[in-house]
Design an enzyme around this catalytic site. Sequence first.
Site, PDB file in Angstrom:
ATOM      1  N   HIS A  92       0.823  -1.208   0.000  1.00  0.00           N
ATOM      2  CA  HIS A  92       0.000   0.000   0.000  1.00  0.00           C
ATOM      3  C   HIS A  92       0.858   1.260   0.000  1.00  0.00           C
ATOM      4  O   HIS A  92       0.470   2.289  -0.513  1.00  0.00           O
ATOM      5  CB  HIS A  92      -0.904   0.045   1.232  1.00  0.00           C
ATOM      6  CG  HIS A  92      -1.738  -1.172   1.405  1.00  0.00           C
ATOM      7  ND1 HIS A  92      -2.830  -1.435   0.609  1.00  0.00           N
ATOM      8  CD2 HIS A  92      -1.625  -2.225   2.253  1.00  0.00           C
ATOM      9  CE1 HIS A  92      -3.359  -2.585   0.982  1.00  0.00           C
ATOM     10  NE2 HIS A  92      -2.645  -3.089   1.973  1.00  0.00           N
ATOM     11  N   THR A 150      -5.970   7.577   8.278  1.00  0.00           N
ATOM     12  CA  THR A 150      -6.516   7.671   6.918  1.00  0.00           C
ATOM     13  C   THR A 150      -6.495   6.318   6.215  1.00  0.00           C
ATOM     14  O   THR A 150      -6.845   6.215   5.055  1.00  0.00           O
ATOM     15  CB  THR A 150      -5.716   8.694   6.078  1.00  0.00           C
ATOM     16  OG1 THR A 150      -4.377   8.216   5.926  1.00  0.00           O
ATOM     17  CG2 THR A 150      -5.701  10.052   6.745  1.00  0.00           C
ATOM     18  N   THR A 151      -6.045   5.292   6.920  1.00  0.00           N
ATOM     19  CA  THR A 151      -6.094   3.924   6.392  1.00  0.00           C
ATOM     20  C   THR A 151      -6.835   3.073   7.417  1.00  0.00           C
ATOM     21  O   THR A 151      -6.910   3.456   8.591  1.00  0.00           O
ATOM     22  CB  THR A 151      -4.676   3.360   6.179  1.00  0.00           C
ATOM     23  OG1 THR A 151      -3.912   3.546   7.368  1.00  0.00           O
ATOM     24  CG2 THR A 151      -3.972   4.066   5.019  1.00  0.00           C
ATOM     25  N   HIS A 204       5.705   6.893   6.601  1.00  0.00           N
ATOM     26  CA  HIS A 204       5.293   6.324   5.307  1.00  0.00           C
ATOM     27  C   HIS A 204       4.839   7.455   4.390  1.00  0.00           C
ATOM     28  O   HIS A 204       4.786   8.610   4.811  1.00  0.00           O
ATOM     29  CB  HIS A 204       4.164   5.302   5.512  1.00  0.00           C
ATOM     30  CG  HIS A 204       2.938   5.922   6.100  1.00  0.00           C
ATOM     31  ND1 HIS A 204       2.713   5.983   7.452  1.00  0.00           N
ATOM     32  CD2 HIS A 204       1.893   6.573   5.527  1.00  0.00           C
ATOM     33  CE1 HIS A 204       1.577   6.617   7.674  1.00  0.00           C
ATOM     34  NE2 HIS A 204       1.053   7.000   6.518  1.00  0.00           N
ATOM     35  N   HIS A 233       2.257   8.872   0.941  1.00  0.00           N
ATOM     36  CA  HIS A 233       1.083   8.782   0.057  1.00  0.00           C
ATOM     37  C   HIS A 233       1.466   9.551  -1.202  1.00  0.00           C
ATOM     38  O   HIS A 233       2.086  10.606  -1.109  1.00  0.00           O
ATOM     39  CB  HIS A 233      -0.142   9.434   0.705  1.00  0.00           C
ATOM     40  CG  HIS A 233      -0.505   8.813   2.019  1.00  0.00           C
ATOM     41  ND1 HIS A 233      -1.377   7.757   2.131  1.00  0.00           N
ATOM     42  CD2 HIS A 233      -0.082   9.090   3.281  1.00  0.00           C
ATOM     43  CE1 HIS A 233      -1.483   7.414   3.406  1.00  0.00           C
ATOM     44  NE2 HIS A 233      -0.717   8.200   4.133  1.00  0.00           N
ATOM     45  N   HIS A 246       3.995  10.971   6.307  1.00  0.00           N
ATOM     46  CA  HIS A 246       3.395  10.930   7.646  1.00  0.00           C
ATOM     47  C   HIS A 246       4.331  10.234   8.630  1.00  0.00           C
ATOM     48  O   HIS A 246       4.736   9.089   8.386  1.00  0.00           O
ATOM     49  CB  HIS A 246       2.081  10.149   7.619  1.00  0.00           C
ATOM     50  CG  HIS A 246       0.982  10.876   6.905  1.00  0.00           C
ATOM     51  ND1 HIS A 246      -0.082  10.229   6.328  1.00  0.00           N
ATOM     52  CD2 HIS A 246       0.800  12.207   6.685  1.00  0.00           C
ATOM     53  CE1 HIS A 246      -0.887  11.140   5.776  1.00  0.00           C
ATOM     54  NE2 HIS A 246      -0.366  12.342   5.979  1.00  0.00           N
TER      55      HIS A 246
END
Length: 180
Positions: free
Chosen positions: A8, A122-123, A35, A37, A60
Amino acid sequence: MTLTNNGHTVKMSLSGDYLVDGGGLGATYRAGQFHFHWGKNNDRGSEHFMDFTPHPAEMHIVTYDTSRFGSIAEAVGEDGGLAVLGFLIEVSSSVQISPPINIESLLPASRSNFFRYDGSLTTPPCSEGVIWTNFKDTIHMSENQLKMFRDLRDESRHKIVDNFRPLEPLHGRTLYSNSC
Ligand SMILES: [Zn+2]
């Protein structure tokens, strides 16, 4: 540090004592991982918009309250258990990162201007109770470095792109800013 492609995102798990203090958080938080995005193209990718505009990527740093919890997993869903530091990424012509990687060197030099709100992950599990701090100053990445993210594959060999949650309304929450 352990760098993984979990299908992801690109996630760096941290084992050192990276502590976040001050900034009105009210407790000492420890960074457990960071991580990213990113979008398929530069016109999208970030989970926060600045001046109504998305950035091509966002980083993040996920931290947890060390006075109450021993890990990110323990702090999920607890009020103020997690605090996430968000950094918008912008494309710059040439960005060099040479090992050994130092987290400080990945962050913008100035971190004195930021926004804060009470939000969620957000996940999945998308649980509430997360203190969000989003910095005004950005991180720079080159087009080539972004391409390396966009070329990563998940388990089904599909490219990992657009791994951001769409913008959510504030739902009456207060968005705080420490600057004018
Ligand atoms: Zn994230």
